[in-house]
Design an enzyme around this catalytic site. Structure first.
Site, short mmCIF file in Angstrom:
data_model
loop_
_atom_site.label_atom_id
_atom_site.label_comp_id
_atom_site.label_asym_id
_atom_site.label_seq_id
_atom_site.Cartn_x
_atom_site.Cartn_y
_atom_site.Cartn_z
CE1 TYR A 141 -80.90 57.04 21.19
CE2 TYR A 141 -81.35 54.77 20.56
CZ TYR A 141 -81.20 55.74 21.55
OH TYR A 141 -81.34 55.40 22.87
CB VAL A 185 -94.16 50.53 21.60
CG1 VAL A 185 -93.33 49.70 22.56
CG2 VAL A 185 -95.36 49.73 21.14
P1 NAD Z 1 -85.70 61.03 28.05
O1 NAD Z 1 -85.79 61.79 26.77
O2 NAD Z 1 -86.88 61.07 28.95
O3 NAD Z 1 -84.41 61.44 28.87
C1 NAD Z 1 -83.30 62.10 28.31
C2 NAD Z 1 -83.06 63.34 29.13
O4 NAD Z 1 -81.88 63.99 28.67
C3 NAD Z 1 -84.20 64.36 29.00
O5 NAD Z 1 -84.62 64.79 30.29
C4 NAD Z 1 -83.59 65.51 28.20
O6 NAD Z 1 -84.19 66.75 28.51
C5 NAD Z 1 -82.14 65.39 28.62
N1 NAD Z 1 -81.20 65.97 27.67
C6 NAD Z 1 -81.18 65.87 26.32
N2 NAD Z 1 -80.16 66.56 25.81
C7 NAD Z 1 -79.50 67.12 26.86
C8 NAD Z 1 -78.36 67.96 26.98
N3 NAD Z 1 -77.69 68.39 25.90
N4 NAD Z 1 -77.97 68.34 28.22
C9 NAD Z 1 -78.67 67.96 29.33
N5 NAD Z 1 -79.76 67.17 29.26
C10 NAD Z 1 -80.16 66.75 28.05
O7 NAD Z 1 -85.36 59.52 27.64
P2 NAD Z 1 -85.15 58.23 28.54
O8 NAD Z 1 -85.98 57.18 27.96
O9 NAD Z 1 -85.30 58.55 29.99
O10 NAD Z 1 -83.64 57.88 28.20
C11 NAD Z 1 -82.59 58.01 29.14
C12 NAD Z 1 -81.35 57.36 28.55
O11 NAD Z 1 -81.58 55.97 28.30
C13 NAD Z 1 -80.91 57.96 27.20
O12 NAD Z 1 -79.50 57.97 27.19
C14 NAD Z 1 -81.41 56.94 26.19
O13 NAD Z 1 -80.64 56.95 25.01
C15 NAD Z 1 -81.24 55.66 26.96
N6 NAD Z 1 -82.12 54.57 26.51
C16 NAD Z 1 -83.45 54.60 26.80
C17 NAD Z 1 -84.25 53.54 26.38
C18 NAD Z 1 -85.73 53.50 26.68
O14 NAD Z 1 -86.36 52.49 26.38
N7 NAD Z 1 -86.32 54.53 27.27
C19 NAD Z 1 -83.70 52.48 25.65
C20 NAD Z 1 -82.33 52.50 25.37
C21 NAD Z 1 -81.53 53.53 25.83
#
Ligand code: NAD
Length: 323
Positions: A141, A185
């Site tokens: 990841y 978490v």
């Molecule tokens: P999430 O899983 O809720 O959001 C990701 C979204 O992307 C989902 O709605 C999913 O359906 C969509 N998705 C996945 N594959 C796809 C594709 N091929 N085409 C179109 N849509 C697709 O997660 P999140 O926590 O909202 O994360 C959003 C972003 O932030 C991500 O890039 C994640 O890596 C990054 N991020 C999040 C955190 C955190 O603490 N939540 C920390 C670091 C980075």
């Protein structure tokens, strides 16, 4: 302005959609999402247009992005454990998918703001993590998110595309789902406490994280869109709030006024030990954004959980007839 948010039906994406539609100057918000981890329900009651499809579908992507003034690229296959189960799937969406988004944006020089992750620092021990440190991913990841930001920055240099790569740390808040194997978490703890179940802590619980309330993240992203913020280096998106996982559990127990029972399980592969952001660059670029304090954000998150039907208190039972 017309804005496209890839992953707009996810946790951070849907919070951002809600923030953007409330801002003057925003005409149209389109969420492009394949609903693999997101949900259409997250956008219920908003004026956001949901286009259901994948960022791996270049034709669809080109059509959606062609009418955008800015793209916030959040779509990803999230979570370290998920990437251990299927590294290639993480690579395909997070790395290849990002190149597809950038190619779509290159046609008209569209501003791109993309989500990277603090996990790229990996095994680098220095704290706080500043953007000049080396990156040493500990999981597929993390490697795929490093590819995300590397491509974004490379398109900035090679094609003069206006770009901003933000390293999110641990984001929490309303719409973040609990109740699945890969839950983050804060929702995992809130869910367990509300069900009066013990909390599962991986390792000794003294590992530290820098938690950012999702409302703060949405404000930074909206500000970046509206002011067309760019940077030639990655920028941490967190404010240096370092707390241990045990401390987090105590804070949540106090907000919920719930007893705390903990079960320790072995530390997870691929997890970093300590995390804390240096926020100098972020504060320089976004001087007007003040972070929501942790206890306030946790209280807001708990209020949201308490409104969900699965946690509603059972209706008072009428007493069983006697005799
Ligand atoms: P999430 O899983 O809720 O959001 C990701 C979204 O992307 C989902 O709605 C999913 O359906 C969509 N998705 C996945 N594959 C796809 C594709 N091929 N085409 C179109 N849509 C697709 O997660 P999140 O926590 O909202 O994360 C959003 C972003 O932030 C991500 O890039 C994640 O890596 C990054 N991020 C999040 C955190 C955190 O603490 N939540 C920390 C670091 C980075």
């Amino acid at each position: 302005m017309n804005i496209v948010i890839t992953g707009g039906a996810g946790f951070i994406g849907a919070n951002l959609c809600r923030e953007l539609v409330s801002r003057p100057g925003i005409r149209e918000v389109v969420a492009l999402d394949d609903l693999s981890t997101g949900s259409a329900d997250n956008l219920a009651g908003t004026d956001v247009e949901l286009v259901e499809g994948s960022i791996l579908d270049q034709q669809l992507l080109d059509a959606v992005v062609s009418r955008a003034d800015a793209v916030v690229h959040l779509a990803a296959r999230p979570s370290v454990p998920r990437s251990l189960t299927n590294p290639f799937a993480s690579h395909e969406v997070n790395a290849t998918g990002t190149v597809r988004v950038l190619e779509a944006c290159r046609v008209r020089g569209t501003h791109v703001i993309a989500a990277s992750s603090s996990s790229v620092y990996g095994s680098v021990p220095e704290l706080p993590k500043h953007e000049g440190l080396a990156t040493r991913p500990l999981s597929p990841y993390a490697a795929s998110k490093l590819a995300t930001e590397a491509y974004v920055l490379a398109y900035g240099s090679a094609f003069e595309l206006p770009t901003l790569a933000l390293r999110f740390f641990n984001v929490y808040g309303p719409l973040q789902p609990a109740g699945h194997a890969y839950a983050a978490v804060v929702p995992a703890f809130a869910d367990a406490m509300m069900r009066r179940m013990p909390l599962r802590i991986f390792g000794d619980g003294r590992q530290t994280r820098d938690f950012t309330y999702v409302g703060t993240v949405a404000r930074v992203l909206a500000d970046a869109v509206l002011r067309r913020v760019t940077s030639s280096s990655p920028v941490n998106l967190a404010f240096g709030t370092r707390v241990s996982v045990l401390d987090l559990a105590h804070r949540l127990a106090s907000v919920l006024d719930a007893p705390l029972e903990i079960v320790h399980e072995p530390a997870r592969r691929g997890d970093v030990r300590d995390s804390q952001a240096a926020d100098r660059l972020l504060r320089e670029l976004f001087p007007d954004v003040a972070p929501v304090p942790l206890d306030e954000g946790l209280a807001e998150t708990v209020r949201w959980f308490q409104g969900l039907p699965q946690y509603a208190a059972p209706a008072a039972q009428s007493p069983a007839p006697v005799g």
